[in-house]
Design a protein around this motif. Structure first.
Motif, PDB file in Angstrom:
ATOM      1  N   ALA A 102       1.423   0.195 -13.067  1.00 49.69           N
ATOM      2  CA  ALA A 102       1.331  -1.116 -12.412  1.00 49.69           C
ATOM      3  C   ALA A 102       2.660  -1.851 -12.463  1.00 49.69           C
ATOM      4  O   ALA A 102       3.051  -2.521 -11.498  1.00 49.69           O
ATOM      5  CB  ALA A 102       0.240  -1.955 -13.072  1.00 49.69           C
ATOM      6  N   ASP A 103       3.377  -1.752 -13.592  1.00 51.11           N
ATOM      7  CA  ASP A 103       4.710  -2.354 -13.685  1.00 51.11           C
ATOM      8  C   ASP A 103       5.646  -1.767 -12.641  1.00 51.11           C
ATOM      9  O   ASP A 103       6.536  -2.451 -12.122  1.00 51.11           O
ATOM     10  CB  ASP A 103       5.321  -2.098 -15.068  1.00 51.11           C
ATOM     11  N   THR A 104       5.440  -0.505 -12.336  1.00 54.30           N
ATOM     12  CA  THR A 104       6.373   0.233 -11.484  1.00 54.30           C
ATOM     13  C   THR A 104       6.095   0.060  -9.995  1.00 54.30           C
ATOM     14  O   THR A 104       7.032  -0.111  -9.205  1.00 54.30           O
ATOM     15  CB  THR A 104       6.325   1.728 -11.852  1.00 54.30           C
ATOM     16  N   VAL A 105       4.814   0.113  -9.590  1.00 51.59           N
ATOM     17  CA  VAL A 105       4.507   0.086  -8.150  1.00 51.59           C
ATOM     18  C   VAL A 105       3.649  -1.103  -7.734  1.00 51.59           C
ATOM     19  O   VAL A 105       3.387  -1.280  -6.544  1.00 51.59           O
ATOM     20  CB  VAL A 105       3.808   1.391  -7.709  1.00 51.59           C
ATOM     21  N   GLY A 106       3.205  -1.916  -8.676  1.00 54.00           N
ATOM     22  CA  GLY A 106       2.311  -3.007  -8.338  1.00 54.00           C
ATOM     23  C   GLY A 106       0.863  -2.549  -8.302  1.00 54.00           C
ATOM     24  O   GLY A 106       0.545  -1.399  -8.647  1.00 54.00           O
ATOM     25  N   THR A 107      -0.030  -3.429  -7.881  1.00 60.22           N
ATOM     26  CA  THR A 107      -1.460  -3.123  -7.866  1.00 60.22           C
ATOM     27  C   THR A 107      -2.135  -3.733  -6.640  1.00 60.22           C
ATOM     28  O   THR A 107      -1.554  -4.580  -5.958  1.00 60.22           O
ATOM     29  CB  THR A 107      -2.171  -3.692  -9.111  1.00 60.22           C
ATOM     30  N   SER A 134      -5.593  18.960  -4.143  1.00 55.33           N
ATOM     31  CA  SER A 134      -5.115  17.593  -3.958  1.00 55.33           C
ATOM     32  C   SER A 134      -6.213  16.670  -3.479  1.00 55.33           C
ATOM     33  O   SER A 134      -7.162  17.088  -2.814  1.00 55.33           O
ATOM     34  CB  SER A 134      -3.955  17.557  -2.952  1.00 55.33           C
ATOM     35  N   CYS A 135      -6.065  15.403  -3.817  1.00 58.01           N
ATOM     36  CA  CYS A 135      -6.886  14.297  -3.339  1.00 58.01           C
ATOM     37  C   CYS A 135      -5.949  13.113  -3.124  1.00 58.01           C
ATOM     38  O   CYS A 135      -4.729  13.283  -3.037  1.00 58.01           O
ATOM     39  CB  CYS A 135      -7.970  13.935  -4.356  1.00 58.01           C
ATOM     40  N   SER A 136      -6.514  11.927  -3.066  1.00 55.56           N
ATOM     41  CA  SER A 136      -5.731  10.698  -2.926  1.00 55.56           C
ATOM     42  C   SER A 136      -6.223   9.688  -3.962  1.00 55.56           C
ATOM     43  O   SER A 136      -7.282   9.864  -4.561  1.00 55.56           O
ATOM     44  CB  SER A 136      -5.877  10.122  -1.515  1.00 55.56           C
ATOM     45  N   GLY A 137      -5.448   8.623  -4.174  1.00 50.82           N
ATOM     46  CA  GLY A 137      -5.843   7.595  -5.132  1.00 50.82           C
ATOM     47  C   GLY A 137      -5.069   6.314  -4.905  1.00 50.82           C
ATOM     48  O   GLY A 137      -4.206   6.235  -4.018  1.00 50.82           O
ATOM     49  N   ASN A 138      -5.365   5.301  -5.725  1.00 48.33           N
ATOM     50  CA  ASN A 138      -4.738   3.986  -5.563  1.00 48.33           C
ATOM     51  C   ASN A 138      -4.726   3.252  -6.899  1.00 48.33           C
ATOM     52  O   ASN A 138      -5.682   3.328  -7.685  1.00 48.33           O
ATOM     53  CB  ASN A 138      -5.515   3.168  -4.538  1.00 48.33           C
ATOM     54  N   VAL A 171       0.811  -1.210   0.000  1.00 46.30           N
ATOM     55  CA  VAL A 171       0.000   0.000   0.000  1.00 46.30           C
ATOM     56  C   VAL A 171       0.847   1.263   0.000  1.00 46.30           C
ATOM     57  O   VAL A 171       0.406   2.320  -0.476  1.00 46.30           O
ATOM     58  CB  VAL A 171      -0.978  -0.001   1.203  1.00 46.30           C
ATOM     59  N   THR A 172       2.074   1.186   0.485  1.00 47.14           N
ATOM     60  CA  THR A 172       2.944   2.365   0.496  1.00 47.14           C
ATOM     61  C   THR A 172       3.404   2.743  -0.904  1.00 47.14           C
ATOM     62  O   THR A 172       3.936   3.841  -1.100  1.00 47.14           O
ATOM     63  CB  THR A 172       4.183   2.135   1.376  1.00 47.14           C
ATOM     64  N   LYS A 173       3.194   1.849  -1.868  1.00 51.50           N
ATOM     65  CA  LYS A 173       3.518   2.149  -3.269  1.00 51.50           C
ATOM     66  C   LYS A 173       2.267   2.374  -4.111  1.00 51.50           C
ATOM     67  O   LYS A 173       2.247   3.261  -4.975  1.00 51.50           O
ATOM     68  CB  LYS A 173       4.341   1.007  -3.882  1.00 51.50           C
ATOM     69  N   THR A 174       1.226   1.561  -3.894  1.00 47.44           N
ATOM     70  CA  THR A 174       0.043   1.675  -4.753  1.00 47.44           C
ATOM     71  C   THR A 174      -0.806   2.892  -4.410  1.00 47.44           C
ATOM     72  O   THR A 174      -1.461   3.466  -5.284  1.00 47.44           O
ATOM     73  CB  THR A 174      -0.839   0.412  -4.660  1.00 47.44           C
ATOM     74  N   ALA A 175      -0.838   3.303  -3.140  1.00 46.20           N
ATOM     75  CA  ALA A 175      -1.578   4.495  -2.737  1.00 46.20           C
ATOM     76  C   ALA A 175      -0.708   5.723  -2.940  1.00 46.20           C
ATOM     77  O   ALA A 175       0.531   5.651  -2.847  1.00 46.20           O
ATOM     78  CB  ALA A 175      -2.030   4.393  -1.283  1.00 46.20           C
ATOM     79  N   GLY A 176      -1.344   6.846  -3.199  1.00 46.48           N
ATOM     80  CA  GLY A 176      -0.577   8.066  -3.402  1.00 46.48           C
ATOM     81  C   GLY A 176      -1.466   9.288  -3.412  1.00 46.48           C
ATOM     82  O   GLY A 176      -2.674   9.208  -3.184  1.00 46.48           O
ATOM     83  N   ARG A 177      -0.850  10.432  -3.658  1.00 52.79           N
ATOM     84  CA  ARG A 177      -1.603  11.684  -3.742  1.00 52.79           C
ATOM     85  C   ARG A 177      -1.943  11.995  -5.192  1.00 52.79           C
ATOM     86  O   ARG A 177      -1.210  11.645  -6.118  1.00 52.79           O
ATOM     87  CB  ARG A 177      -0.822  12.851  -3.139  1.00 52.79           C
ATOM     88  N   VAL A 178      -3.071  12.657  -5.369  1.00 59.84           N
ATOM     89  CA  VAL A 178      -3.534  13.149  -6.660  1.00 59.84           C
ATOM     90  C   VAL A 178      -3.462  14.670  -6.630  1.00 59.84           C
ATOM     91  O   VAL A 178      -3.876  15.293  -5.645  1.00 59.84           O
ATOM     92  CB  VAL A 178      -4.983  12.690  -6.923  1.00 59.84           C
ATOM     93  N   PHE A 179      -2.940  15.258  -7.685  1.00 60.72           N
ATOM     94  CA  PHE A 179      -2.857  16.713  -7.791  1.00 60.72           C
ATOM     95  C   PHE A 179      -3.513  17.155  -9.097  1.00 60.72           C
ATOM     96  O   PHE A 179      -3.416  16.465 -10.119  1.00 60.72           O
ATOM     97  CB  PHE A 179      -1.395  17.177  -7.760  1.00 60.72           C
ATOM     98  N   PHE A 180      -4.148  18.327  -9.063  1.00 62.77           N
ATOM     99  CA  PHE A 180      -4.806  18.847 -10.253  1.00 62.77           C
ATOM    100  C   PHE A 180      -5.058  20.339 -10.062  1.00 62.77           C
ATOM    101  O   PHE A 180      -4.907  20.886  -8.966  1.00 62.77           O
ATOM    102  CB  PHE A 180      -6.135  18.114 -10.504  1.00 62.77           C
TER     103      PHE A 180
END
Length: 296
Positions: A183-188, A101-105, A84-93
């Motif tokens: 997904a290749d980079t951080v997993g899912t 900002s928001c969050s996403g996964n 989860v420390t890789k798949t979850a993150g912040r969203v910016f727009f």
């Protein structure tokens, strides 16, 4: 999370939305180059007021205490590590000329490029957000796994039409980098629809409104219940604030591996019911949205 902290002005000018089957789609030019660490740190958390009638509240508020299950965490920094420390993150727009900002996964998908968030994190007050990027594993301004700009953002037709809180679900299809997907980079994480209600769940996000500052991944954990007021959404004891919107809710979450099955997102809170978070039930409409994003 949608709460009572602030009223957000109208969003920025739209790009090129289109009606694509039963899903509302916004296509944009992917470009994450301008999101510097300082710009990310200063982005305001997306927030708004949800109004409810006093009469409705008085009829059902008395029953709420008995619905609230116990909680292990109601908003602590996640120190458990794992996926989860890789798949979850912040969203910016950008919205109405302001950085937000928001969050996403990241969830498993056919194209390896699907990020799940809240509907109001892709489109709000009738207008699509612009300059949309996802930063997996965000850490106090650092983007350890890169910044992934959206090529398309999508939401349910119910959110598109009248911002129905029952369907506050958004998804983004993000760019590839050097032939590799996010997904290749951080997993899912796994994703599921039409699941059981009343499960124990973990929710994650990057709350950025006080007392939080958006710098670290935060979580809540405990039993859930079905909202008896205005929606059929999941409810949970949780004090995460604005900026956590769009962060994932997991069933069957394993704290040792940081993996689970995503079944909702952080969505809103009632002004009269502090420290309780609600997230939409992932039903057939969310499934259709996911299938469209996964095939893009």
């Amino acid at each position: 999370m949608v709460t009572s902290a602030a009223v957000i002005p109208a969003a920025a000018a739209p790009q090129t939305p289109d009606a694509s089957g039963d899903v509302a789609v916004n296509r944009m030019d992917a470009d994450a180059a301008d999101w510097t660490p300082q710009r990310m740190r200063s982005a305001m958390p997306l927030d708004k007021v949800l109004s409810v009638s006093t009469g409705l509240v008085s009829e059902v508020l008395g029953s709420l205490p008995g619905l609230l299950p116990g909680a292990t965490s109601t908003g602590d920094e996640w120190t458990g590590g794992g996926a989860v420390t890789k798949t979850a993150g912040r969203v910016f727009f950008k919205m109405d000329g302001q950085d937000a900002s928001c969050s996403g996964n990241v969830v498993e998908s056919g194209n390896g490029s699907v990020v799940v968030t809240a509907g109001h994190c892709v489109k709000y007050q009738g207008t699509w957000h612009t300059d949309w990027v996802f930063v997996p594993g965000y850490d106090n301004g650092a983007a350890p796994h890169g910044e992934w700009a959206a090529e398309q953002t999508m939401t349910t037709p119910q959110w598109e039409a009248d911002e129905d809180m029952n369907h506050d679900v958004g998804m983004a299809v993000v760019e590839e980098k050097g032939g590799r997907t996010v997904a290749d980079t951080v997993g899912t994480q796994q994703i599921a629809f039409n699941g059981e209600r009343g499960q124990e769940m973990y929710s994650f996000g990057y709350p950025a409104a006080e007392p939080y500052d958006g710098s670290t991944l935060t979580y809540c954990n405990g039993g859930t219940f079905t909202d008896p007021l205005l929606t059929d959404d999941h409810g949970m004891n949780c004090d995460m604030t604005g900026g956590s919107s769009g962060g994932p809710w997991f069933s069957s979450f394993d704290p040792e591996t940081g993996t689970g099955v995503q079944e909702s997102v952080n969505s809103f809170g009632y002004t009269f019911l502090p420290n309780v978070m609600f997230g939409p039930y992932f039903g057939d409409e969310a499934k259709t949205l996911y299938e469209k994003a996964s095939a893009a």
